[in-house]
Design a protein around this motif. Structure first.
Motif, mmCIF file in Angstrom:
data_model
loop_
_atom_site.group_PDB
_atom_site.id
_atom_site.type_symbol
_atom_site.label_atom_id
_atom_site.label_comp_id
_atom_site.label_asym_id
_atom_site.label_seq_id
_atom_site.Cartn_x
_atom_site.Cartn_y
_atom_site.Cartn_z
ATOM 1 N N HIS A 105 3.281 -47.310 -30.379
ATOM 2 C CA HIS A 105 2.053 -46.528 -30.228
ATOM 3 C C HIS A 105 1.795 -45.664 -31.457
ATOM 4 O O HIS A 105 0.650 -45.504 -31.895
ATOM 5 C CB HIS A 105 2.142 -45.648 -28.981
ATOM 6 N N GLN A 112 0.989 -53.055 -26.913
ATOM 7 C CA GLN A 112 1.855 -52.822 -25.751
ATOM 8 C C GLN A 112 2.151 -54.132 -25.027
ATOM 9 O O GLN A 112 3.284 -54.377 -24.617
ATOM 10 C CB GLN A 112 1.219 -51.822 -24.781
ATOM 11 N N GLU A 143 13.275 -40.701 -27.126
ATOM 12 C CA GLU A 143 12.788 -41.406 -25.937
ATOM 13 C C GLU A 143 13.937 -42.101 -25.219
ATOM 14 O O GLU A 143 14.031 -42.058 -23.987
ATOM 15 C CB GLU A 143 11.724 -42.432 -26.348
ATOM 16 N N GLY A 184 11.659 -40.202 -32.882
ATOM 17 C CA GLY A 184 10.951 -40.401 -31.626
ATOM 18 C C GLY A 184 11.599 -41.452 -30.756
ATOM 19 O O GLY A 184 11.719 -41.286 -29.531
ATOM 20 N N MET A 185 12.055 -42.551 -31.370
ATOM 21 C CA MET A 185 12.706 -43.612 -30.602
ATOM 22 C C MET A 185 14.008 -43.109 -29.971
ATOM 23 O O MET A 185 14.278 -43.373 -28.798
ATOM 24 C CB MET A 185 12.985 -44.822 -31.490
ATOM 25 N N CYS A 240 7.383 -46.199 -27.882
ATOM 26 C CA CYS A 240 7.068 -44.891 -28.470
ATOM 27 C C CYS A 240 6.629 -45.054 -29.917
ATOM 28 O O CYS A 240 5.633 -44.479 -30.358
ATOM 29 C CB CYS A 240 8.299 -43.991 -28.359
ATOM 30 N N SER A 241 7.351 -45.891 -30.670
ATOM 31 C CA SER A 241 7.009 -46.091 -32.074
ATOM 32 C C SER A 241 5.902 -47.117 -32.258
ATOM 33 O O SER A 241 5.159 -47.050 -33.236
ATOM 34 C CB SER A 241 8.250 -46.516 -32.856
ATOM 35 N N ARG A 275 15.576 -41.383 -21.174
ATOM 36 C CA ARG A 275 15.407 -42.358 -20.102
ATOM 37 C C ARG A 275 16.474 -42.154 -19.015
ATOM 38 O O ARG A 275 17.568 -41.667 -19.292
ATOM 39 C CB ARG A 275 15.517 -43.786 -20.652
ATOM 40 N N HIS A 280 11.024 -48.823 -23.673
ATOM 41 C CA HIS A 280 10.283 -47.561 -23.730
ATOM 42 C C HIS A 280 10.479 -46.873 -25.082
ATOM 43 O O HIS A 280 9.537 -46.273 -25.622
ATOM 44 C CB HIS A 280 10.721 -46.636 -22.594
ATOM 45 N N ALA A 281 11.696 -46.941 -25.615
ATOM 46 C CA ALA A 281 11.960 -46.327 -26.918
ATOM 47 C C ALA A 281 11.133 -46.988 -28.012
ATOM 48 O O ALA A 281 10.537 -46.308 -28.858
ATOM 49 C CB ALA A 281 13.452 -46.421 -27.242
#
Length: 205
Positions: free
Chosen positions: A95, A178, A72, A68-69, A92-93, A76, A88-89
């Motif tokens: 969350h 976050q 993401e 996922g990272m 993703c993890s 970008r 942002h990467a």
């Protein structure tokens, strides 16, 4: 997925759910595979068709984070500063791992507080670092075999990730993951954005 694949996924997810609840409530060392299988409503033999050990049940919680990272980061905008793309990467993890549920918090605390699980978590992060470094090198047209920046930047970002999880866990979920991630990247952004790996050694003064 085929019907057989969906059935296998359902059994695997149920085993993971039952194991995580039991392990988080009772403690990693106190729970046996027999107990996990009983809670999930399957036999011990069925358990071992899906997982090789108790550790593997928990590590499935982390299994797709690295993918996922990297995905993401790859998605970008090309002109985005490295610090923002990596933030942002990592988010993703964050969350996926830190969520907002009590079970997620219990699992994170279980991983960070159990030496065997923490070791597996760090093993995963080593692979994630290599994957992120490869993606960064492609974004910045660097050679990951010779340029230091991709590995260093990926390592810094993952250090921020681990720090966020630890602070969130230590606060018993009171701190927003976050917001913690944003604060962490505010600290490391100057280093991530000031170095691109293409500069040579500093000139003699």
């Amino acid at each position: 997925m085929s019907l057989a694949q969906r059935k296998r996924r359902l059994v695997s997810d149920e085993l993971s759910r039952a194991a995580l609840q039991l392990l988080a409530r009772t403690g990693f060392d106190a729970v046996t595979v027999d107990e996990i299988a009983a809670v999930a409503g399957v036999s011990k033999r069925t358990f071992f068709r899906y997982f090789a050990s108790k550790e593997d049940v928990v590590i499935q919680f982390l299994a797709e984070m690295g993918t996922g990272m990297r995905a993401e980061l790859a998605g970008r905008p090309a002109d985005e500063p490295p610090s923002e793309a990596l933030r942002h990467a990592v988010l993703c993890s964050v969350h996926a791992c830190a969520g907002h549920s009590r079970q997620a918090l219990s699992v994170v605390r279980l991983i960070l507080g159990t030496p065997a699980l923490l070791a597996r978590f760090l093993e995963r992060q080593a692979q994630w670092r290599d994957d992120l470094a490869e993606e960064l090198a492609a974004r910045l047209a660097l050679d990951p075999r010779t340029d230091l920046y991709p590995q260093l930047a990926a390592g810094i970002a993952l250090t921020a990730f681990g720090t966020v999880l630890q602070r969130w866990s230590d606060s018993d979920g009171a701190e927003d993951p976050q917001a913690l991630t944003d604060r962490a990247f505010a600290v490391i952004a100057p280093a991530l954005d000031a170095v691109d790996g293409r500069s040579g050694p500093p000139a003699d003064s």
